[in-house]
Design a protein around this motif. Sequence first.
Motif, PDB file in Angstrom:
ATOM      1  N   MET A  57       0.824  -1.177   0.000  1.00  0.00           N
ATOM      2  CA  MET A  57       0.000   0.000   0.000  1.00  0.00           C
ATOM      3  C   MET A  57       0.874   1.250   0.000  1.00  0.00           C
ATOM      4  O   MET A  57       0.612   2.174  -0.755  1.00  0.00           O
ATOM      5  N   PHE A  58       1.903   1.309   0.846  1.00  0.00           N
ATOM      6  CA  PHE A  58       2.744   2.501   0.915  1.00  0.00           C
ATOM      7  C   PHE A  58       3.433   2.771  -0.423  1.00  0.00           C
ATOM      8  O   PHE A  58       3.547   3.916  -0.849  1.00  0.00           O
ATOM      9  N   ASP A  59       3.909   1.720  -1.078  1.00  0.00           N
ATOM     10  CA  ASP A  59       4.561   1.906  -2.374  1.00  0.00           C
ATOM     11  C   ASP A  59       3.587   2.484  -3.397  1.00  0.00           C
ATOM     12  O   ASP A  59       3.951   3.354  -4.178  1.00  0.00           O
ATOM     13  N   GLN A  60       2.352   2.014  -3.392  1.00  0.00           N
ATOM     14  CA  GLN A  60       1.343   2.513  -4.335  1.00  0.00           C
ATOM     15  C   GLN A  60       1.044   3.993  -4.097  1.00  0.00           C
ATOM     16  O   GLN A  60       0.745   4.727  -5.035  1.00  0.00           O
ATOM     17  N   LEU A  61       1.135   4.432  -2.854  1.00  0.00           N
ATOM     18  CA  LEU A  61       0.827   5.819  -2.516  1.00  0.00           C
ATOM     19  C   LEU A  61       2.047   6.731  -2.599  1.00  0.00           C
ATOM     20  O   LEU A  61       1.931   7.940  -2.416  1.00  0.00           O
ATOM     21  N   GLY A  62       3.227   6.168  -2.857  1.00  0.00           N
ATOM     22  CA  GLY A  62       4.432   6.977  -2.955  1.00  0.00           C
ATOM     23  C   GLY A  62       4.965   7.454  -1.622  1.00  0.00           C
ATOM     24  O   GLY A  62       5.593   8.503  -1.529  1.00  0.00           O
ATOM     25  N   VAL A  63       4.737   6.673  -0.559  1.00  0.00           N
ATOM     26  CA  VAL A  63       5.178   7.044   0.785  1.00  0.00           C
ATOM     27  C   VAL A  63       6.676   6.760   0.928  1.00  0.00           C
ATOM     28  O   VAL A  63       7.139   5.674   0.587  1.00  0.00           O
ATOM     29  N   ALA A  64       7.423   7.745   1.414  1.00  0.00           N
ATOM     30  CA  ALA A  64       8.841   7.542   1.720  1.00  0.00           C
ATOM     31  C   ALA A  64       8.923   6.874   3.086  1.00  0.00           C
ATOM     32  O   ALA A  64       8.426   7.408   4.072  1.00  0.00           O
ATOM     33  N   ARG A  65       9.542   5.693   3.138  1.00  0.00           N
ATOM     34  CA  ARG A  65       9.641   4.957   4.396  1.00  0.00           C
ATOM     35  C   ARG A  65      11.093   4.820   4.817  1.00  0.00           C
ATOM     36  O   ARG A  65      11.973   4.691   3.985  1.00  0.00           O
ATOM     37  N   VAL A  66      11.320   4.825   6.118  1.00  0.00           N
ATOM     38  CA  VAL A  66      12.659   4.624   6.671  1.00  0.00           C
ATOM     39  C   VAL A  66      12.574   3.598   7.790  1.00  0.00           C
ATOM     40  O   VAL A  66      11.503   3.325   8.325  1.00  0.00           O
ATOM     41  N   GLU A  67      13.723   3.041   8.145  1.00  0.00           N
ATOM     42  CA  GLU A  67      13.759   1.952   9.115  1.00  0.00           C
ATOM     43  C   GLU A  67      14.234   2.370  10.501  1.00  0.00           C
ATOM     44  O   GLU A  67      14.131   1.589  11.440  1.00  0.00           O
ATOM     45  N   ALA A  68      14.793   3.573  10.644  1.00  0.00           N
ATOM     46  CA  ALA A  68      15.345   3.963  11.942  1.00  0.00           C
ATOM     47  C   ALA A  68      15.285   5.484  12.091  1.00  0.00           C
ATOM     48  O   ALA A  68      15.289   6.203  11.093  1.00  0.00           O
ATOM     49  N   PRO A  69      15.243   5.963  13.341  1.00  0.00           N
ATOM     50  CA  PRO A  69      15.162   7.416  13.561  1.00  0.00           C
ATOM     51  C   PRO A  69      16.303   8.201  12.920  1.00  0.00           C
ATOM     52  O   PRO A  69      16.084   9.275  12.368  1.00  0.00           O
ATOM     53  N   GLU A  70      17.521   7.666  12.969  1.00  0.00           N
ATOM     54  CA  GLU A  70      18.640   8.399  12.369  1.00  0.00           C
ATOM     55  C   GLU A  70      18.504   8.499  10.850  1.00  0.00           C
ATOM     56  O   GLU A  70      18.890   9.505  10.242  1.00  0.00           O
ATOM     57  N   ILE A  71      17.917   7.490  10.224  1.00  0.00           N
ATOM     58  CA  ILE A  71      17.683   7.548   8.780  1.00  0.00           C
ATOM     59  C   ILE A  71      16.560   8.540   8.476  1.00  0.00           C
ATOM     60  O   ILE A  71      16.592   9.238   7.464  1.00  0.00           O
ATOM     61  N   LEU A  72      15.578   8.636   9.363  1.00  0.00           N
ATOM     62  CA  LEU A  72      14.516   9.632   9.202  1.00  0.00           C
ATOM     63  C   LEU A  72      15.106  11.033   9.177  1.00  0.00           C
ATOM     64  O   LEU A  72      14.756  11.853   8.326  1.00  0.00           O
ATOM     65  N   LEU A  73      16.033  11.325  10.092  1.00  0.00           N
ATOM     66  CA  LEU A  73      16.661  12.648  10.125  1.00  0.00           C
ATOM     67  C   LEU A  73      17.446  12.929   8.851  1.00  0.00           C
ATOM     68  O   LEU A  73      17.381  14.033   8.300  1.00  0.00           O
ATOM     69  N   GLU A  74      18.163  11.933   8.347  1.00  0.00           N
ATOM     70  CA  GLU A  74      18.909  12.116   7.103  1.00  0.00           C
ATOM     71  C   GLU A  74      17.958  12.332   5.929  1.00  0.00           C
ATOM     72  O   GLU A  74      18.221  13.149   5.044  1.00  0.00           O
ATOM     73  N   THR A  75      16.848  11.622   5.927  1.00  0.00           N
ATOM     74  CA  THR A  75      15.857  11.775   4.861  1.00  0.00           C
ATOM     75  C   THR A  75      15.239  13.164   4.904  1.00  0.00           C
ATOM     76  O   THR A  75      15.044  13.805   3.866  1.00  0.00           O
ATOM     77  N   LEU A  76      14.932  13.649   6.107  1.00  0.00           N
ATOM     78  CA  LEU A  76      14.382  14.996   6.246  1.00  0.00           C
ATOM     79  C   LEU A  76      15.370  16.048   5.768  1.00  0.00           C
ATOM     80  O   LEU A  76      14.987  17.010   5.099  1.00  0.00           O
ATOM     81  N   LYS A  77      16.663  15.867   6.095  1.00  0.00           N
ATOM     82  CA  LYS A  77      17.680  16.810   5.622  1.00  0.00           C
ATOM     83  C   LYS A  77      17.740  16.802   4.097  1.00  0.00           C
ATOM     84  O   LYS A  77      17.803  17.852   3.461  1.00  0.00           O
ATOM     85  N   PHE A  78      17.713  15.604   3.511  1.00  0.00           N
ATOM     86  CA  PHE A  78      17.753  15.482   2.052  1.00  0.00           C
ATOM     87  C   PHE A  78      16.560  16.186   1.409  1.00  0.00           C
ATOM     88  O   PHE A  78      16.716  16.944   0.459  1.00  0.00           O
TER      89      PHE A  78
END
Length: 66
Positions: A1-22
């Motif tokens: 479902m997430f892939d169909q909706l184009g949701v960006a997913r991450v596996e850990a809080p530190e990766i979330l922060l890097e994704t937000l910076k990007f």
Amino acid sequence: MFDQLGVARVEAPEILLETLKFMAISGAPGGNRIAAFSCSGGDALMVADYCARKMVNCDGCRPQRI
């Protein structure tokens, strides 16, 4: 479902922060929809108010998508 909706997913809080910076540097994916998660109704209301001012759709999950 997430892939169909184009949701960006991450596996850990530190990766979330890097994704937000990007995304802050390169820009978020196109479109006018957003998903937001909150621990309080007040925070959720602030997100909804901000989205309304910026004309961003945050209409929530519909039962047919869950």
